[in-house]
Design an enzyme around this catalytic site. Structure first.
Site, PDB file in Angstrom:
ATOM      1  N   CYS A  18       0.830  -1.035  -0.111  1.00 49.69           N
ATOM      2  CA  CYS A  18      -0.051  -0.056   0.141  1.00 49.69           C
ATOM      3  C   CYS A  18       0.984   1.158   0.122  1.00 49.69           C
ATOM      4  O   CYS A  18       1.583   1.460   0.992  1.00 49.69           O
ATOM      5  CB  CYS A  18      -0.922   0.081   1.417  1.00 49.69           C
ATOM      6  N   ASN A  77     -13.464   9.476  -0.772  1.00 55.35           N
ATOM      7  CA  ASN A  77     -13.940   8.881  -2.007  1.00 55.35           C
ATOM      8  C   ASN A  77     -13.899   7.056  -1.778  1.00 55.35           C
ATOM      9  O   ASN A  77     -12.910   6.620  -0.939  1.00 55.35           O
ATOM     10  CB  ASN A  77     -13.346   8.754  -3.265  1.00 55.35           C
ATOM     11  N   HIS A  95      -8.661   7.664   3.214  1.00 57.52           N
ATOM     12  CA  HIS A  95      -8.034   9.155   3.511  1.00 57.52           C
ATOM     13  C   HIS A  95      -9.124  10.145   3.093  1.00 57.52           C
ATOM     14  O   HIS A  95     -10.051   9.903   2.220  1.00 57.52           O
ATOM     15  CB  HIS A  95      -6.767   9.289   2.230  1.00 57.52           C
TER      16      HIS A  95
HETATM   17  P1  5GP Z   1      -8.831   8.788  -4.296  1.00 64.26           P
HETATM   18  O1  5GP Z   1      -8.614   8.810  -5.968  1.00 64.26           O
HETATM   19  O2  5GP Z   1      -8.375   7.508  -3.937  1.00 64.26           O
HETATM   20  O3  5GP Z   1      -9.810   9.431  -3.524  1.00 64.26           O
HETATM   21  O4  5GP Z   1      -7.537   9.750  -3.899  1.00 64.26           O
HETATM   22  C1  5GP Z   1      -6.084   9.406  -3.986  1.00 64.26           C
HETATM   23  C2  5GP Z   1      -5.397  10.762  -4.176  1.00 64.26           C
HETATM   24  O5  5GP Z   1      -3.865  10.244  -3.824  1.00 64.26           O
HETATM   25  C3  5GP Z   1      -5.371  11.426  -5.605  1.00 64.26           C
HETATM   26  O6  5GP Z   1      -5.688  12.750  -5.258  1.00 64.26           O
HETATM   27  C4  5GP Z   1      -3.787  11.272  -5.951  1.00 64.26           C
HETATM   28  O7  5GP Z   1      -3.329  12.379  -6.456  1.00 64.26           O
HETATM   29  C5  5GP Z   1      -3.173  11.041  -4.669  1.00 64.26           C
HETATM   30  N1  5GP Z   1      -1.855  10.439  -4.594  1.00 64.26           N
HETATM   31  C6  5GP Z   1      -1.809   9.188  -5.221  1.00 64.26           C
HETATM   32  N2  5GP Z   1      -0.606   8.876  -5.172  1.00 64.26           N
HETATM   33  C7  5GP Z   1       0.063   9.670  -4.411  1.00 64.26           C
HETATM   34  C8  5GP Z   1       1.480   9.774  -3.919  1.00 64.26           C
HETATM   35  O8  5GP Z   1       2.307   9.291  -4.139  1.00 64.26           O
HETATM   36  N3  5GP Z   1       1.894  10.846  -3.153  1.00 64.26           N
HETATM   37  C9  5GP Z   1       0.883  12.189  -2.923  1.00 64.26           C
HETATM   38  N4  5GP Z   1       1.182  12.655  -2.415  1.00 64.26           N
HETATM   39  N5  5GP Z   1      -0.489  11.817  -3.382  1.00 64.26           N
HETATM   40  C10 5GP Z   1      -0.676  10.769  -4.078  1.00 64.26           C
HETATM   41 ZN    ZN Z   2      -2.254   1.307   3.658  1.00 61.85          ZN
END
Ligand code: 5GP
Ligand code: ZN
Length: 115
Positions: free
Chosen positions: A6, A88, A101
């Site tokens: 993860c 989400n 998150h």
């Molecule tokens: P989700 O789409 O799961 O709600 O949000 C995941 C978020 O994590 C996205 O907004 C994406 O830009 C962010 N994200 C994905 N990988 C990384 C990473 O390696 N570092 C950071 N700082 N943000 C990430």
């Molecule tokens: Zn995790």
């Protein structure tokens, strides 16, 4: 729990670099890699669980405390004029990282539509 596959577990542990604005025993707050607002942060609990449907009662209490603590950092994060929290879940929610998150969005007046 730590999941070695993860990305957010690794970020929370410091094994993958991130811009970390806040850290305590329970959570980190980092800058999102692909910001969708002038301020776009992610509140990530250190404990691995995919989403609220997989959250235990203890994890819920811990997350609530993390969210409450955000109120102590509103000015520091540039969110004094308001912000939006989004989490989400699953395919329809377009969750891309399966470690719970909360997106923290602000820094300008956001759209008054949610999606
Ligand atoms: P989700 O789409 O799961 O709600 O949000 C995941 C978020 O994590 C996205 O907004 C994406 O830009 C962010 N994200 C994905 N990988 C990384 C990473 O390696 N570092 C950071 N700082 N943000 C990430
Ligand atoms: Zn995790």
């Amino acid at each position: 729990m730590y999941d070695e596959n993860c990305i957010f577990c690794k970020i929370a542990k410091g094994e993958i670099p991130s811009t970390k604005l806040y850290e305590d025993d329970n959570c980190v707050i980092i800058k999102d890699l692909n910001p969708q607002a002038p301020v776009h942060l992610l509140l990530i609990p250190k404990d691995h669980y995919a989403n609220i449907c997989e959250m235990s009662d203890d994890q819920a209490k811990t997350l609530a405390a993390c969210v409450k603590n955000l109120s102590n950092h509103v000015d520091e994060f540039g969110l004094q004029d308001g912000f939006r929290l989004v989490s989400n879940k699953g395919e329809n929610g377009c969750q891309s990282v399966n470690h719970l998150h909360i997106h923290i969005l602000g820094g300008e007046k956001l759209s008054d539509t949610m999606c």
